[in-house]
Scaffold this motif. Structure first.
Motif, short mmCIF file in Angstrom:
data_model
loop_
_atom_site.label_atom_id
_atom_site.label_comp_id
_atom_site.label_asym_id
_atom_site.label_seq_id
_atom_site.Cartn_x
_atom_site.Cartn_y
_atom_site.Cartn_z
N ALA A 1 0.82 -1.20 0.00
CA ALA A 1 0.00 0.00 0.00
C ALA A 1 0.86 1.26 0.00
CB ALA A 1 -0.92 0.00 1.21
N LEU A 2 1.89 1.27 0.83
CA LEU A 2 2.73 2.47 0.91
C LEU A 2 3.51 2.68 -0.38
CD1 LEU A 2 1.91 2.34 3.88
CD2 LEU A 2 4.27 2.96 4.47
N ALA B 1 2.51 1.78 -3.38
CA ALA B 1 1.52 2.26 -4.36
C ALA B 1 1.17 3.72 -4.11
CB ALA B 1 0.27 1.40 -4.31
N ALA B 2 1.21 4.14 -2.85
CA ALA B 2 0.86 5.53 -2.50
C ALA B 2 2.04 6.49 -2.67
CB ALA B 2 0.35 5.59 -1.07
N GLY B 3 3.19 5.97 -3.11
CA GLY B 3 4.33 6.83 -3.39
C GLY B 3 5.36 6.94 -2.30
N TYR B 4 5.25 6.16 -1.25
CA TYR B 4 6.23 6.19 -0.17
C TYR B 4 7.35 5.18 -0.44
CZ TYR B 4 2.87 8.90 2.56
OH TYR B 4 2.00 9.87 2.98
N GLU B 5 8.52 5.44 0.12
CA GLU B 5 9.65 4.54 -0.04
C GLU B 5 9.61 3.48 1.07
OE1 GLU B 5 14.56 4.56 -0.18
OE2 GLU B 5 13.44 6.43 -0.33
N VAL B 6 9.62 2.24 0.67
CA VAL B 6 9.63 1.12 1.61
C VAL B 6 10.91 0.34 1.40
CG1 VAL B 6 8.47 -0.99 2.34
CG2 VAL B 6 7.12 0.98 1.63
N GLU B 7 11.69 0.17 2.46
CA GLU B 7 12.99 -0.50 2.36
C GLU B 7 12.88 -1.97 2.74
OE1 GLU B 7 17.57 -0.10 4.08
OE2 GLU B 7 15.95 1.11 4.93
#
Length: 349
Positions: A129-130, A132-138
């Motif tokens: 979800a994050l 897809a919403a444009g946040y960076e997930v490491e």
């Protein structure tokens, strides 16, 4: 009473007794029925299902309902009449017991397995979800287990994030294993780790690997995890288990983190596993989930591509069955239907 009559009576009584016993004996099957549905945008036991801290959220509308299946418990048994009744009920199903509960699995082991699957589903749905919403997930490599009395015992802890090995950034589990095994047994290896959000450096003296004495090992098992840019709390608890709520969790979070309402006030239900990259996987009990969603008032049901054939052959209960392979597919379809309820979207047909 003649001898022949008494013999027939005795035989009839014996048959009735055997039939009665057979009706009471358990059969090697379990029943599947529609379970409860939960609005992932709403509350559960007095708390929001999803809570986001440290990021802007937007007002949502309508409902995004995850669906469940009620299955005979691992410590319960189904009688022949119960199986017979469920077989002829279009909302229920009868399946071999060993397909649901492996042989000798206890009720507690089943509960723990379902809880672990749900925990994993929550995490991957958040990552998808994050992203897809444009946040960076490491994506990170973490310590999954530490061998007792091994080189890392007392130095490393479960859930430590492995950042670097002798100055080389860790990018995956296979790469980390190669970096360690390339050392000589007895070498002191410097590990940069992150524990409870704080970076630190530790040193571990390696030992010879049991399968190849020429290679080093440090006595840990590795796993992968993701680090989110802000905390997310899922309050659903352990009353619902398994991985099939992943897609709906991801949609609800995406809806909360982006402007506008995905459902435009409508009640949408769905099911499907999801991985951190947003790929949607098939689940079990699609027929029962369709029935449960219809009872909850859903007009649209999101179906994993792998379940479409089964869903199309079942009763759709008047709902529109939307086929999805990824989280993006689901978002795009819901946005189109929000703009125009008669819009053309992929369906199960």
């Amino acid at each position: 009473m003649s001898r022949r009559t008494s013999t027939l009576a005795a035989a009839g009584l014996l048959v009735l007794t055997l039939v009665a016993v057979a009706m009471l004996l358990p059969v090697p099957y379990v029943t599947m029925r529609p379970g409860p549905t939960v609005d992932a945008l709403g509350d559960y036991d007095g708390k929001p299902v999803l809570e986001v801290e440290g990021a802007k959220t937007y007002k949502t509308d309508g409902e995004l309902r995850l669906t469940t299946v009620s299955v005979t418990r691992a410590d319960s048994r189904v009688s022949l009449p119960q199986a017979f009744t469920a077989y002829f009920d279009p909302k229920e199903a009868v399946v071999p017991r060993d397909l649901v509960y492996p042989e000798n699995q206890t009720a507690e082991e089943s509960r723990q397995e379902n809880a672990a699957q749900m925990a994993s589903s929550k995490l991957t749905s958040e990552a998808a979800a994050l992203t897809a919403a444009g946040y960076e997930v490491e994506s990170v490599v973490e310590i999954a287990a530490v061998t007792e009395d091994g080189p890392s015992d007392g130095v490393l802890e479960v859930d430590d994030v492995l950042v670097a090995i002798d100055g080389t950034k860790v990018t995956g589990t296979d790469q980390a294993v190669k970096l360690v095994s390339s050392k000589k047994p007895g070498d002191v290896i410097t590990l940069d780790i992150r524990r409870d959000g704080k970076d630190q450096t530790v040193k571990v003296t390696s030992e010879a690997a049991t399968d190849d004495p020429s290679k080093a090992r440090i006595g840990v098992s590795l796993g992968t995890d993701v680090e989110l840019p802000f905390p997310i709390t899922n309050n659903l608890g352990e009353s619902i288990g398994g991985p099939s709520a992943g897609l709906v969790f991801a949609l609800a979070l995406y809806d909360m983190l982006t402007p506008g309402a995905l459902t435009d006030g409508a009640t949408v239900a769905g099911t499907g596993t999801i991985d951190a990259a947003g790929a949607v996987g098939p689940i079990g009990g699609i027929q029962q989930k369709l029935a449960g969603a219809s009872s909850a008032g859903a007009k649209v049901f999101l179906v994993p591509d792998g379940n479409c054939a089964e869903a199309a052959a079942s009763d759709d209960f008047g709902m529109r069955l939307v086929r999805v392979e990824t989280l993006d597919d689901a978002v795009n379809a819901l946005e189109k239907l929000s703009d125009d309820p008669k819009a053309t979207v992929p369906t199960c047909s």
